[in-house]
Design an enzyme around this catalytic site. Structure first.
Site, PDB file in Angstrom:
ATOM      1  N   HIS A 117       6.763   9.049  -5.540  1.00 62.31           N
ATOM      2  CA  HIS A 117       7.564   8.370  -4.519  1.00 62.31           C
ATOM      3  C   HIS A 117       8.607   7.452  -5.149  1.00 62.31           C
ATOM      4  CE1 HIS A 117       5.355   4.401  -4.443  1.00 62.31           C
ATOM      5  NE2 HIS A 117       4.309   5.142  -4.779  1.00 62.31           N
ATOM      6  N   ASP A 157       5.173   1.063  -9.788  1.00 58.04           N
ATOM      7  CA  ASP A 157       4.698   1.835  -8.630  1.00 58.04           C
ATOM      8  C   ASP A 157       5.907   2.133  -7.760  1.00 58.04           C
ATOM      9  OD1 ASP A 157       3.415   2.886  -6.456  1.00 58.04           O
ATOM     10  OD2 ASP A 157       2.433   1.029  -5.844  1.00 58.04           O
ATOM     11  N   GLU A 202       6.455   6.286   0.949  1.00 63.87           N
ATOM     12  CA  GLU A 202       5.033   6.439   0.605  1.00 63.87           C
ATOM     13  C   GLU A 202       4.274   5.154   0.896  1.00 63.87           C
ATOM     14  OE1 GLU A 202       1.369   6.218  -1.922  1.00 63.87           O
ATOM     15  OE2 GLU A 202       3.081   4.866  -1.834  1.00 63.87           O
ATOM     16  N   ASP A 245       1.365   9.215  -9.413  1.00 64.25           N
ATOM     17  CA  ASP A 245       1.465   7.829  -8.936  1.00 64.25           C
ATOM     18  C   ASP A 245       0.699   6.919  -9.899  1.00 64.25           C
ATOM     19  OD1 ASP A 245       2.029   5.614  -7.287  1.00 64.25           O
ATOM     20  OD2 ASP A 245       1.567   6.718  -5.458  1.00 64.25           O
ATOM     21  N   HIS A 280       1.187  -3.692  -7.193  1.00 61.24           N
ATOM     22  CA  HIS A 280       1.752  -4.377  -6.026  1.00 61.24           C
ATOM     23  C   HIS A 280       2.004  -5.860  -6.295  1.00 61.24           C
ATOM     24  CE1 HIS A 280       0.843  -1.119  -2.784  1.00 61.24           C
ATOM     25  NE2 HIS A 280       1.495  -0.649  -3.828  1.00 61.24           N
TER      26      HIS A 280
HETATM   27 CO    CO Z   1       2.025   1.431  -4.109  1.00 61.23          CO
HETATM   28 ZN    ZN Z   2       2.508   4.274  -5.463  1.00 60.92          ZN
END
Ligand code: CO
Ligand code: ZN
Length: 331
Positions: free
Chosen positions: A59, A162, A192, A215, A301
């Site tokens: 993504h 990410d 995503e 990912d 994150h």
């Molecule tokens: Co993520």
């Molecule tokens: Zn991801």
């Protein structure tokens, strides 16, 4: 590392992925037959072949924030885009598409900084009134978190690893690949982080028989973290399970066989919290044999996501080996 730096530092919260399309297109166009985008915001690089239809994706979007309202004093109130915490947002810098930078802070309530909701947080862009703020930022605007690219030993830190690390792995795998017997679609998916949205539509249109999602995944090697077998620097992860999928055994076995054949160091990923595009592709139309190759990542994150150079290299080799494997014998 220059390409990874460029990819991670670029603006691209969910819904704004097209901001990355020019960079990706320039990298892949000489290695495929066609590159096109769709209305969902996916970018698709197609390498034509007579064999089985294979979809590989990562993504392009990253987590971020969206403006909900601007108050009389010029402070910006916002909501999260994707799975980020209030705790990790405080005192971080955010940047809007037009370059405007702000700091996230919070209103002090009973209990201090505990149990904060996004409604308790605000962004300070240095404006002294609503009118002044509105010259720079509007309701509905999105911003990304700032997090510089830095190398520390064999590890690399940045915001948006990410999943720009996944985008990077796919680009480099494409460059490394030689003959490809499959009809291969490399898809850089949209949205995503807010529900695997782009991958679903792309899978519906392409209708692959085989699929692989690239990912990031968590690690279990930092003080006090939850139990997990994955270690930073221990190689590429073959996904077994996440909250969106139990991966097809045929794909898990294929990835294991390829790693043994090519001497690629791998580990196995069982990720309890967090889904990937793999889940969306697996369950679209009548389904596809689906798996995942994941990049071990610490501090997911947050604006300081950490990956390892050796892991990246092993992921690239595994994704290239998967893509050029003749799928006729995989059932
Ligand atoms: Co993520
Ligand atoms: Zn991801």
């Amino acid at each position: 590392m220059e390409l990874l730096r460029k990819l991670t530092q670029n603006f691209g919260p969910s819904g704004c992925e097209t901001a990355l399309h020019d960079i990706i297109k320039a990298e892949v166009e000489n290695y495929v037959d066609e590159v096109y985008s769709d209305v969902l915001g996916n970018l698709i690089a197609h390498k034509k072949g007579n064999g089985k239809k294979v979809m590989v994706c990562a993504h392009a979007d990253e987590i971020g924030i969206m403006v909900k309202s601007i108050d009389d004093k010029g402070y910006i109130h916002f909501t999260n885009i994707g799975g980020l915490g209030t705790f990790t947002s405080i005192y971080q810098r955010v940047q809007f598409a037009n370059g405007t930078v702000g700091v996230v802070s919070y209103e002090v309530k009973d209990g201090g900084a505990k149990n904060l909701k996004f409604d308790d947080l605000y962004i300070d862009i240095g404006a002294s009134s609503k009118e002044e703020a509105e010259k720079l930022v509007s309701v509905g605007d999105q911003a990304m978190f700032l997090g510089d690219f830095a190398e520390t030993g064999e590890n690399v830190i940045s915001k948006a690893m990410d999943d720009r690390a996944g985008v990077y792995v796919m680009i480099e795998a494409l460059k490394m690949m030689k003959d490809c017997p499959n009809d291969l679609y490399y898809v850089f998916t949209s949205q995503e982080e807010v529900g695997l949205r782009g991958a679903k539509g792309a899978a519906f249109d392409i209708a692959p028989e085989y699929a692989l999602a690239i990912d990031v995944t968590d690690t279990g090697d930092t003080p006090g973290c939850s139990r997990m077998a994955v270690k930073l620097g221990d190689g590429a992860c073959i996904k077994v399970l996440d909250s969106s999928i139990i991966c097809s055994k045929a794909i898990r076995d294929l990835l294991t066989d390829l790693s043994e054949e090519k001497g690629i160091k791998v580990q196995y990923e069982v990720l309890k919290a967090g889904g990937t595009d793999a889940g969306a592709i697996f369950a679209t139309k009548s389904g596809a044999l689906t798996g995942g190759v994941s990049i071990p990542t610490r501090y997911i994150h947050t604006p300081s996501e950490m990956v390892n150079k050796f892991d990246l290299k092993e992921c690239i080799r595994l994704v290239a080996a998967f893509s050029e494997h003749n799928m006729e014998d995989v059932k």
